[in-house]
Scaffold this motif. Structure first.
Motif, PDB file in Angstrom:
ATOM      1  N   GLY A  94       0.740  -1.041  -0.015  1.00  0.00           N
ATOM      2  CA  GLY A  94       0.088   0.017  -0.184  1.00  0.00           C
ATOM      3  C   GLY A  94       0.789   1.258   0.048  1.00  0.00           C
ATOM      4  O   GLY A  94       0.292   2.422  -0.296  1.00  0.00           O
ATOM      5  N   SER A  95       2.197   1.018   0.356  1.00  0.00           N
ATOM      6  CA  SER A  95       3.021   2.508   0.297  1.00  0.00           C
ATOM      7  C   SER A  95       4.462   2.202  -0.074  1.00  0.00           C
ATOM      8  O   SER A  95       4.898   3.311  -0.401  1.00  0.00           O
ATOM      9  CB  SER A  95       2.928   2.838   1.807  1.00  0.00           C
ATOM     10  N   GLN A  96       4.739   1.178  -0.083  1.00  0.00           N
ATOM     11  CA  GLN A  96       6.243   0.955  -0.596  1.00  0.00           C
ATOM     12  C   GLN A  96       6.484   1.044  -1.928  1.00  0.00           C
ATOM     13  O   GLN A  96       5.477   0.257  -2.796  1.00  0.00           O
ATOM     14  CB  GLN A  96       7.009  -0.399   0.066  1.00  0.00           C
ATOM     15  N   PHE A  97       7.494   1.772  -2.647  1.00  0.00           N
ATOM     16  CA  PHE A  97       7.726   1.747  -3.852  1.00  0.00           C
ATOM     17  C   PHE A  97       9.211   1.657  -4.155  1.00  0.00           C
ATOM     18  O   PHE A  97      10.186   1.561  -3.333  1.00  0.00           O
ATOM     19  CB  PHE A  97       7.094   3.036  -4.372  1.00  0.00           C
ATOM     20  N   TYR A  98       9.549   1.681  -5.400  1.00  0.00           N
ATOM     21  CA  TYR A  98      10.842   1.599  -5.960  1.00  0.00           C
ATOM     22  C   TYR A  98      11.154   2.538  -7.302  1.00  0.00           C
ATOM     23  O   TYR A  98      10.105   2.209  -7.986  1.00  0.00           O
ATOM     24  CB  TYR A  98      11.653   0.208  -5.891  1.00  0.00           C
ATOM     25  N   ILE A  99      12.311   3.044  -7.264  1.00  0.00           N
ATOM     26  CA  ILE A  99      12.554   3.523  -8.663  1.00  0.00           C
ATOM     27  C   ILE A  99      13.608   2.894  -9.110  1.00  0.00           C
ATOM     28  O   ILE A  99      14.640   2.739  -8.673  1.00  0.00           O
ATOM     29  CB  ILE A  99      12.772   5.054  -8.382  1.00  0.00           C
ATOM     30  N   VAL A 100      13.664   2.548 -10.582  1.00  0.00           N
ATOM     31  CA  VAL A 100      14.678   1.935 -11.186  1.00  0.00           C
ATOM     32  C   VAL A 100      15.756   2.664 -11.721  1.00  0.00           C
ATOM     33  O   VAL A 100      15.751   3.717 -12.243  1.00  0.00           O
ATOM     34  CB  VAL A 100      14.021   0.929 -12.435  1.00  0.00           C
ATOM     35  N   GLU A 101      17.128   1.924 -11.322  1.00  0.00           N
ATOM     36  CA  GLU A 101      18.222   2.499 -11.925  1.00  0.00           C
ATOM     37  C   GLU A 101      18.646   1.631 -13.087  1.00  0.00           C
ATOM     38  O   GLU A 101      18.450   1.841 -14.103  1.00  0.00           O
ATOM     39  CB  GLU A 101      19.301   2.572 -11.009  1.00  0.00           C
ATOM     40  N   GLY A 102      18.881  -0.012 -12.708  1.00  0.00           N
ATOM     41  CA  GLY A 102      19.031  -0.606 -13.931  1.00  0.00           C
ATOM     42  C   GLY A 102      20.515  -0.695 -14.497  1.00  0.00           C
ATOM     43  O   GLY A 102      21.272   0.052 -14.101  1.00  0.00           O
ATOM     44  N   LYS A 103      20.487  -1.022 -15.849  1.00  0.00           N
ATOM     45  CA  LYS A 103      21.555  -1.043 -16.356  1.00  0.00           C
ATOM     46  C   LYS A 103      21.470  -1.488 -17.912  1.00  0.00           C
ATOM     47  O   LYS A 103      19.945  -1.780 -18.220  1.00  0.00           O
ATOM     48  CB  LYS A 103      22.739  -2.292 -16.080  1.00  0.00           C
TER      49      LYS A 103
ATOM     50  N   THR B 289      14.497   0.393 -25.616  1.00  0.00           N
ATOM     51  CA  THR B 289      14.659   1.057 -24.257  1.00  0.00           C
ATOM     52  C   THR B 289      15.784   0.450 -23.451  1.00  0.00           C
ATOM     53  O   THR B 289      16.780   1.068 -23.158  1.00  0.00           O
ATOM     54  CB  THR B 289      13.505   1.220 -23.639  1.00  0.00           C
ATOM     55  N   TYR B 290      15.971  -1.122 -23.238  1.00  0.00           N
ATOM     56  CA  TYR B 290      16.607  -1.571 -22.722  1.00  0.00           C
ATOM     57  C   TYR B 290      18.027  -1.597 -23.173  1.00  0.00           C
ATOM     58  O   TYR B 290      19.131  -1.799 -22.370  1.00  0.00           O
ATOM     59  CB  TYR B 290      16.178  -2.959 -22.208  1.00  0.00           C
ATOM     60  N   THR B 291      18.110  -1.432 -24.414  1.00  0.00           N
ATOM     61  CA  THR B 291      19.379  -1.540 -25.016  1.00  0.00           C
ATOM     62  C   THR B 291      20.015  -0.032 -25.173  1.00  0.00           C
ATOM     63  O   THR B 291      21.272   0.118 -25.526  1.00  0.00           O
ATOM     64  CB  THR B 291      19.775  -2.203 -26.542  1.00  0.00           C
ATOM     65  N   ALA B 292      19.234   1.043 -24.901  1.00  0.00           N
ATOM     66  CA  ALA B 292      19.682   2.405 -24.894  1.00  0.00           C
ATOM     67  C   ALA B 292      19.810   2.938 -23.594  1.00  0.00           C
ATOM     68  O   ALA B 292      20.910   3.415 -23.203  1.00  0.00           O
ATOM     69  CB  ALA B 292      18.507   3.225 -25.867  1.00  0.00           C
ATOM     70  N   ILE B 293      18.660   3.057 -22.638  1.00  0.00           N
ATOM     71  CA  ILE B 293      18.996   3.672 -21.478  1.00  0.00           C
ATOM     72  C   ILE B 293      19.029   2.453 -20.132  1.00  0.00           C
ATOM     73  O   ILE B 293      19.408   2.986 -19.085  1.00  0.00           O
ATOM     74  CB  ILE B 293      17.820   4.650 -20.955  1.00  0.00           C
ATOM     75  N   GLY B 294      18.686   1.301 -20.472  1.00  0.00           N
ATOM     76  CA  GLY B 294      18.842   0.407 -19.586  1.00  0.00           C
ATOM     77  C   GLY B 294      17.284   0.045 -18.624  1.00  0.00           C
ATOM     78  O   GLY B 294      16.548   0.855 -18.858  1.00  0.00           O
ATOM     79  N   GLY B 295      17.444  -0.672 -17.783  1.00  0.00           N
ATOM     80  CA  GLY B 295      16.401  -0.985 -16.804  1.00  0.00           C
ATOM     81  C   GLY B 295      16.755  -2.255 -15.954  1.00  0.00           C
ATOM     82  O   GLY B 295      17.688  -2.712 -16.112  1.00  0.00           O
ATOM     83  N   VAL B 296      15.542  -2.658 -15.736  1.00  0.00           N
ATOM     84  CA  VAL B 296      15.433  -4.167 -14.889  1.00  0.00           C
ATOM     85  C   VAL B 296      14.411  -4.857 -15.644  1.00  0.00           C
ATOM     86  O   VAL B 296      13.297  -5.368 -15.195  1.00  0.00           O
ATOM     87  CB  VAL B 296      15.136  -4.079 -13.448  1.00  0.00           C
ATOM     88  N   PRO B 297      15.065  -5.779 -16.829  1.00  0.00           N
ATOM     89  CA  PRO B 297      13.623  -6.282 -17.626  1.00  0.00           C
ATOM     90  C   PRO B 297      13.351  -7.437 -17.041  1.00  0.00           C
ATOM     91  O   PRO B 297      11.919  -7.957 -17.313  1.00  0.00           O
ATOM     92  CB  PRO B 297      14.415  -6.574 -18.785  1.00  0.00           C
ATOM     93  N   HIS B 298      13.780  -8.321 -15.990  1.00  0.00           N
ATOM     94  CA  HIS B 298      13.511  -9.442 -15.343  1.00  0.00           C
ATOM     95  C   HIS B 298      12.115  -9.274 -14.536  1.00  0.00           C
ATOM     96  O   HIS B 298      11.275 -10.183 -14.079  1.00  0.00           O
ATOM     97  CB  HIS B 298      14.535 -10.221 -14.950  1.00  0.00           C
ATOM     98  N   LEU B 299      11.999  -8.143 -14.164  1.00  0.00           N
ATOM     99  CA  LEU B 299      10.759  -7.648 -13.398  1.00  0.00           C
ATOM    100  C   LEU B 299       9.460  -7.136 -14.103  1.00  0.00           C
ATOM    101  O   LEU B 299       8.434  -7.371 -13.467  1.00  0.00           O
ATOM    102  CB  LEU B 299      11.148  -6.451 -12.354  1.00  0.00           C
ATOM    103  N   ASP B 300       9.621  -7.284 -15.363  1.00  0.00           N
ATOM    104  CA  ASP B 300       8.256  -6.707 -16.130  1.00  0.00           C
ATOM    105  C   ASP B 300       7.326  -7.962 -15.889  1.00  0.00           C
ATOM    106  O   ASP B 300       7.483  -9.419 -15.996  1.00  0.00           O
ATOM    107  CB  ASP B 300       8.722  -6.953 -17.701  1.00  0.00           C
ATOM    108  N   GLY B 301       6.054  -7.478 -15.715  1.00  0.00           N
ATOM    109  CA  GLY B 301       4.966  -8.476 -15.558  1.00  0.00           C
ATOM    110  C   GLY B 301       4.706  -9.079 -14.181  1.00  0.00           C
ATOM    111  O   GLY B 301       3.897  -9.901 -14.160  1.00  0.00           O
ATOM    112  N   ASN B 302       5.650  -8.519 -13.472  1.00  0.00           N
ATOM    113  CA  ASN B 302       5.645  -9.113 -12.057  1.00  0.00           C
ATOM    114  C   ASN B 302       5.470  -8.169 -10.899  1.00  0.00           C
ATOM    115  O   ASN B 302       4.966  -8.472  -9.854  1.00  0.00           O
ATOM    116  CB  ASN B 302       6.806 -10.096 -11.663  1.00  0.00           C
TER     117      ASN B 302
END
Length: 275
Positions: free
Chosen positions: A137-146, A221-234
């Motif tokens: 209900g309150s905890q969040f995260y902001i992606v840095e990734g790679k 996007t993942y090959t340009a600025i990056g992210g954390v793709p394995h979290l998608d859809g979860n």
């Protein structure tokens, strides 16, 4: 006749202008929240397409819920996490990450929203305790990734397809639980092993019919600025940082203890810039 044509043209132009203005207005109505830290400020755009998460986040910001809370878990090339009310005035070294407002939110997965750098997403309990993937209900995260190479994304696609096959296998196994138990009790090891082999093949064949693939936009996007793709859809992604991406990098790379909590507290305050 000519006047009638002019009148119809005028109506058409008025209609198109109205539609165009409406579209712009809808885009402008997306709420923006300012997150202030000693490392700089981040402006976060909230998605209207995830209304329950948007409205809940705005409600908490208006209440001042996040003011004085910590980014209590930060991992380089992954993410920075906050929103645990227990982090307010927490003692040094205190374990954090289990607090919340006393409720959860249903998942709001949207194909176009994924874990690119700067994505704002809801934290949650793991699948075993939370099979519906409900959000905190309150905890969040902001992606840095790679940044990922195309080959690395190919490997992740294969791994995701295998995970789906494992999920299907688990579902099939649970449906056959009584048969499995009987074979075990009767000591029929050959029949037992044969049943498991058939279930595994069925799961692999089912997953192969619909293998996992990243969309074109995700790959670009993942090959340009990056992210954390394995979290998608979860995990539900419900916003993105539109200003202050460098602040994510600064916080993600501070010194941490063995539990990924910054040794020096990183506090936040929030206010709504546009709702």
């Amino acid at each position: 006749m000519q006047r009638k044509i002019h009148f119809l043209l005028a109506l058409t132009i008025l209609f198109l202008t109205s539609c165009s203005h409406s579209g712009k207005t809808e885009k402008q109505k997306r709420p923006v929240v300012l997150i202030k830290t000693e490392y700089g400020d981040m402006k976060v755009l909230l998605y209207n397409e995830t209304p329950q998460h948007r409205d809940n986040f705005l409600k908490l910001v208006k209440q001042g819920f996040y003011n004085g809370l910590l980014f209590h878990r930060v991992i380089p090339e992954f993410m920075i996490q906050g929103g645990d009310p227990q982090s307010r005035d927490a003692e040094p070294g205190q374990m954090l990450g289990n607090g919340g407002p006393g409720y959860t939110l249903p998942a709001e997965f949207r194909p176009g929203f994924f874990h690119k750098k700067g994505a704002l997403a809801a934290a949650r309990l793991g699948d075993q305790a939370n099979p519906e993937k409900r959000s905190s209900g309150s905890q969040f995260y902001i992606v840095e990734g790679k940044v990922f190479t195309p080959q690395a994304l190919d490997s992740l696609e294969t791994m995701q397809t295998q995970r789906e096959a494992q999920d299907i296998y688990h579902q099939l196994f649970m449906k056959k639980a009584d048969s499995v138990r009987i074979l075990q009790e009767q000591g029929k090891q050959i029949e037992y092993a044969d049943l498991l082999d058939r279930l595994e093949k069925q799961a692999q064949d089912s997953a192969a019919l619909h293998p996992f693939h990243f969309a074109k936009q995700q790959r670009e996007t993942y090959t340009a600025i990056g992210g954390v793709p394995h979290l998608d859809g979860n995990y539900t992604v419900f916003g993105e940082v539109i200003e202050g991406l460098n602040v994510i990098d600064s916080i993600a790379h501070v010194k941490t203890d063995d539990h990924d909590r910054p040794v020096k507290d990183v506090k936040m305050t929030m206010k709504i810039l546009k709702d």
